[in-house]
Design a protein around this motif. Structure first.
Motif, mmCIF file in Angstrom:
data_model
loop_
_atom_site.group_PDB
_atom_site.id
_atom_site.type_symbol
_atom_site.label_atom_id
_atom_site.label_comp_id
_atom_site.label_asym_id
_atom_site.label_seq_id
_atom_site.Cartn_x
_atom_site.Cartn_y
_atom_site.Cartn_z
ATOM 1 N N LYS A 3 0.827 -1.195 0.000
ATOM 2 C CA LYS A 3 0.000 0.000 0.000
ATOM 3 C C LYS A 3 0.870 1.257 0.000
ATOM 4 N N PHE A 6 2.800 1.598 -3.307
ATOM 5 C CA PHE A 6 1.892 2.023 -4.376
ATOM 6 C C PHE A 6 1.526 3.499 -4.241
ATOM 7 N N THR A 7 1.171 3.875 -3.019
ATOM 8 C CA THR A 7 0.758 5.262 -2.794
ATOM 9 C C THR A 7 1.899 6.231 -3.064
ATOM 10 N N PRO A 159 4.684 7.817 3.521
ATOM 11 C CA PRO A 159 4.262 8.742 2.476
ATOM 12 C C PRO A 159 3.153 9.671 2.963
ATOM 13 N N ALA A 183 -2.962 13.184 4.911
ATOM 14 C CA ALA A 183 -2.800 11.996 5.768
ATOM 15 C C ALA A 183 -1.457 11.333 5.496
ATOM 16 N N TYR A 184 -0.870 10.804 6.561
ATOM 17 C CA TYR A 184 0.286 9.924 6.413
ATOM 18 C C TYR A 184 -0.221 8.491 6.392
ATOM 19 N N ASP A 185 0.488 7.643 5.710
ATOM 20 C CA ASP A 185 0.206 6.216 5.791
ATOM 21 C C ASP A 185 1.416 5.533 6.415
ATOM 22 N N ASN A 213 -1.764 -10.458 19.564
ATOM 23 C CA ASN A 213 -3.059 -10.593 18.877
ATOM 24 C C ASN A 213 -3.610 -9.230 18.474
ATOM 25 N N LEU A 214 -3.492 -8.257 19.391
ATOM 26 C CA LEU A 214 -3.998 -6.919 19.095
ATOM 27 C C LEU A 214 -3.212 -6.294 17.940
ATOM 28 N N THR A 217 -4.373 -7.635 14.760
ATOM 29 C CA THR A 217 -5.650 -7.010 14.407
ATOM 30 C C THR A 217 -5.421 -5.621 13.832
ATOM 31 N N LEU A 218 -4.539 -4.856 14.505
ATOM 32 C CA LEU A 218 -4.254 -3.495 14.035
ATOM 33 C C LEU A 218 -3.689 -3.509 12.620
ATOM 34 N N LEU A 221 -6.334 -3.865 9.936
ATOM 35 C CA LEU A 221 -7.343 -2.823 9.716
ATOM 36 C C LEU A 221 -6.976 -1.997 8.488
ATOM 37 N N SER A 222 -7.975 -1.707 7.676
ATOM 38 C CA SER A 222 -7.691 -0.990 6.432
ATOM 39 C C SER A 222 -7.166 0.412 6.709
ATOM 40 N N TRP A 223 -7.634 1.049 7.768
ATOM 41 C CA TRP A 223 -7.250 2.439 8.036
ATOM 42 C C TRP A 223 -6.153 2.533 9.089
ATOM 43 N N ILE A 226 -3.088 5.162 9.171
ATOM 44 C CA ILE A 226 -3.404 6.446 8.531
ATOM 45 C C ILE A 226 -3.455 7.514 9.616
#
Lengths: 241, 586
Positions: A3, A6-7, A159, A183-185, A213-214, A217-218, A221-223, A226
């Motif tokens: 991601k 690409f960005t 980026p 926004a930063y990614d 585990n957390l 999960t993080l 997450l798609s966002w 960000i």
């Protein structure tokens, strides 16, 4: 990671293309490349900072900046777990170095892309709110020790992409103002836990199954990673060619 | 140009969209909530650096007193700072499997100050069928200490210790006055205890003790090293001298009596209208250390009594050796009951030689047995002690408690107790000459390991949650004990320190061990055994023990674990405890 690559690649291609396009535009007969420079200050969700802006024409500018934010909130909240009560003291450290290219699509509207080396470190220090008896021996909060949760970016270098209104370097006037959304990614946010004394084992990787585990999960997450940026800035042109 | 700008504008819109297009907020929040809800806070139990491990062993057999729990009462100057190993203050503590772990309140332990102002207390140990003992304990280092208290079994005393029990020794009237004169003899009359007629017997409150009295009389032969080694509280004592000053001294006993008179649950503590007379014949070969020659008529010797509770010895009076029928005799009438001892004495000290054992064994901080032999003022001493050998030497020492100011030679040998863990230890140097045991010197002994039985390092990771709350995880800090199931003596015991639930044991392959830890007066234990499972794995079987006395066990738990290059396996066990037990540990 894909991601980010690409960005970042898309941003660079976009701005390099724009720069090339504008350069060809501005080097048409009658128009010369003009090197201007300005210094600016700003306030954003990334902290307070200063930057140097250099432009080769009225369309493309390079911003190099540094921002910082360091704020603590001692004993901001309490949490209870079993018969323990803990004081939670969050603190936010943010900012970092940035290198950003601005391309002015309109006179006072621009898009930005670049890289940021982030200092983001969001921590929460957790400490017993009161002395506790274990068996018949009383331990003060200092004797019990403390636990620290820290949220940091997965990638230190990330980026950046944003849009802005106004200008970071004046077009014809020396003074300029801007308002920017972006926004930063950072890839993902990663939680680290450490502890001292009675909470020492929280920092042992072998004991961090629930933390791992957390973090998984993080990362899923798609966002996650960000970091939104809202920024206002003011600059003054110090060099005109 | 217009088209180009449109293209760029398109990119300006599309790139932010790429950032946010994959947002699946509802699912994300759900999975986040699940992960956050399962977050655990780990709390270690307090780690007490100043830990006193007290072992109760039968003075004759050297075996742990496991069949009955020993009742332990702590008294003395710093008794208020002493707790059990989970920080509980009790009026009395109870041993399990023959030992009890006490700690010093960490607030009272300053690792520097404790060297000059040691923590001092006395431990009184009593258990049915054994002679009670009181021993003073001095803690002058913020580390773990191992104290061994030998108790004399009344019906199986060590050589040189004479025991006479008479259920019908004497009878008193309603006023506590003896109705007749009574005599108890030991060793064919070489020692006698006489209580005359009309002596009034009183208990600790001053009330008369009435009825038929049982006597339990113990005498310690001064010429028997075994008997002298078995003296409760040892011969290195805190004493109140003839001038009233306190001093650390070492007794050279000419004969010690312990007399106990009881009527039912009432014990006699003092006498009015006279007292009891104790008498012993001195062996002709007994050397008077003041003259350097055999004791003779008219030599003088101090008589001492032990203060119950504190274990301190009080100077009572000077006695004179008399010659009666050609024998040298010491005789005295005493007016209160405790241990009575005729002694010469020499100065002793608190800072005996310290031997620090360093080495890199199969596992760091692994307990191993060492056998130290030395002579202390002519007495042969053998200290078969467990030490924690580590690369740093922390917690890894043997200190001779309160020796006399004399020279000694120490020899260190492998203890048979190491056999059960498949090791043989080699000590370098194996012999140390100490010119004065009170010089306070530290000697470093290197320990290496000869393996002769295949052994496996078992890394245990233990945690516990309560039945009602899985988010708070307890990781214990304690000492874990293990010994092979056929072992019974102190030499079979091994120890491993558990830190934040992690501990390492070296176990011989195919050997079954008892393994357990003390939490206050609760003993959690089971059996553990490691066997080969094919060529690339071990099978580890743990069987919880519900009741040691009836050998009732729980359901075995079996793990098949891959072997690694170091022949180590790791076992993780997360227990779920009842809320009551869980809360008592944290």
């Amino acid at each position: 990671m894909k991601k980010i690559i690409f960005t970042f690649a898309l941003s660079v291609i976009t701005l390099v293309s724009m720069a090339q396009a504008n350069e060809s535009l501005d080097t048409t007969p009658g128009k010369k490349i003009r090197l201007d420079a300005a210094i600016g200050v700003g306030a954003s969700t990334n902290g307070l900072g200063a930057n140097i802006v250099a432009s080769v024409n009225n369309i493309v500018a390079l911003r190099l900046g540094y921002e910082t934010l360091d704020k603590s909130f001692p004993d901001a909240m309490t949490i209870s777990q079993s018969d323990y009560t803990f004081n939670v003291s969050p603190s936010l450290k943010n900012g970092g170095f940035s290198a950003i290219l601005d391309w002015y699509i309109r006179r006072s509207f621009y898009i930005s892309a670049g890289m940021v080396m982030s200092n983001l470190n969001l921590t929460a220090n957790i400490k017993s709110a009161k002395a506790i008896k274990i068996g018949d021996i009383e331990y003060s909060p200092d004797e019990m020790g403390e636990m620290t949760l820290a949220i940091q970016p997965q990638n230190k270098i990330s980026p950046y992409f944003g849009i802005g209104f106004g200008r970071n370097i004046g077009r014809s006037k020396n003074l300029a103002m801007s308002f920017e959304l972006g926004a930063y990614d950072m890839g993902a946010y990663v939680l680290n836990v450490s502890g001292t004394k009675l909470f020492e084992a929280n920092g042992d990787p072998a004991s961090q199954t629930s933390i791992a585990n957390l973090n998984e999960t993080l990362k899923g997450l798609s966002w996650s990673g960000i970091y939104p940026v809202i920024k206002i800035g003011i600059s003054y042109k110090i060099w005109k060619n | 140009m217009k088209n180009f700008k449109k293209t760029m504008l398109y990119f300006a819109v599309i790139i932010p969209a790429i950032f946010f297009s994959r947002c699946t907020l509802t699912e994300d929040i759900s999975s986040l909530k699940k992960s956050v809800d399962s977050l655990q806070i780990i709390v270690g139990t307090p780690k007490f650096n100043t830990n006193i491990h007290i072992e109760f062993v039968d003075a004759k057999t050297g075996q742990f007193i496991k069949s009955s729990d020993v009742n332990v009462v702590v008294s003395g100057k710093d008794a208020s700072s002493i707790y059990n190993n989970i920080g509980q203050k009790k009026s009395g503590y109870t041993s399990k499997m023959g030992f009890v772990d006490l700690i010093v309140d960490p607030h009272k332990v300053d690792s520097v100050a404790i060297k000059t102002t040691p923590v001092e207390f006395a431990v009184s140990a009593s258990v049915n069928g054994y002679l009670s003992a009181t021993q003073k304990i001095t803690v002058d280092k913020a580390t773990r200490q191992i104290i061994r208290i030998k108790l004399i079994k009344m019906d199986a005393a060590p050589e040189g210790v004479s025991v006479a029990v008479n259920n019908n020794f004497t009878t008193t009237g309603v006023n506590g006055k003896t109705l007749n004169s009574s005599t108890q003899t030991l060793n064919a009359g070489k020692q006698t205890v006489v209580i005359p007629k009309d002596v009034i017997l009183k208990d600790a409150t001053g009330a008369p003790v009435t009825g038929t009295l049982k006597s339990e009389i113990v005498f310690f032969d001064p010429t028997s090293a075994a008997a002298q080694n078995a003296i409760p509280g040892t011969l290195s004592v805190d004493a109140t001298m003839s001038n009233g000053n306190a001093q650390n001294i070492k007794f050279i006993s000419a004969g010690m009596f312990n007399v106990k008179l009881t009527a039912g649950d009432k014990a006699v503590k003092s006498f009015d209208n006279g007292g009891i007379t104790i008498k012993t014949v001195l062996p002709p070969s007994f050397i008077n250390p003041k003259t350097g020659v055999a004791v003779k008529e008219n030599d003088v010797i101090e008589m001492w009594s032990m203060e119950e509770g504190s274990g301190k010895w009080i100077f009572e009076k000077m006695d004179t050796v008399r010659k009666v029928n050609g024998e040298l005799v010491l005789e005295e009438t005493v007016k209160h009951l405790s241990s009575w001892n005729w002694d010469y004495w020499i100065p002793s000290c608190d800072n005996g030689p310290k031997f620090v054992f360093k080495g890199s064994l199969t596992s760091n901080n692994l307990a191993a047995n060492v056998n130290a032999k030395y002579k202390d003022y002519g007495y042969d001493e053998s200290d078969n002690r467990q030490i924690i050998v580590s690369t740093t030497g922390d917690n890894s020492y043997l200190q001779i408690l309160r020796p006399a100011q004399s020279a000694a030679t120490f020899t260190f040998t492998n203890s048979a107790g190491n056999n059960s863990t498949g090791k043989e230890l080699v000590f370098t140097p194996s012999s140390v000459d100490v010119t004065n045991m009170c010089e306070g010197k530290t000697y470093e002994i290197q320990v290496s390991e000869k393996k002769y039985v295949e052994s496996v390092n078992v890394n245990v990771e233990l945690s516990a949650t309560s039945a009602s709350n899985k988010n708070l995880v307890l990781m214990p800090n304690t000492w874990v004990y293990y010994f092979n199931t056929s072992g019974t003596t102190i030499t079979d015991l091994s120890t491993s320190q558990m830190t934040n639930g992690k501990s390492t044991f070296s176990l011989a392959l195919d050997q079954e061990y008892y393994i357990g830890a003390l939490f206050g007066s609760s003993w959690g234990m089971g059996t553990i055994k490691v066997q080969n499972e094919g060529t690339s794995s071990y099978r580890l079987t743990f069987t919880p023990m519900i009741d040691f006395s009836t050998a009732q066990t729980g359901t075995p738990i079996s793990y098949v674990l891959p072997k690694d290059a170091t022949k180590s396996v790791t076992v993780k066990y997360a227990g779920v405890l009842s809320d009551e037990i869980f809360n008592s540990l944290k």
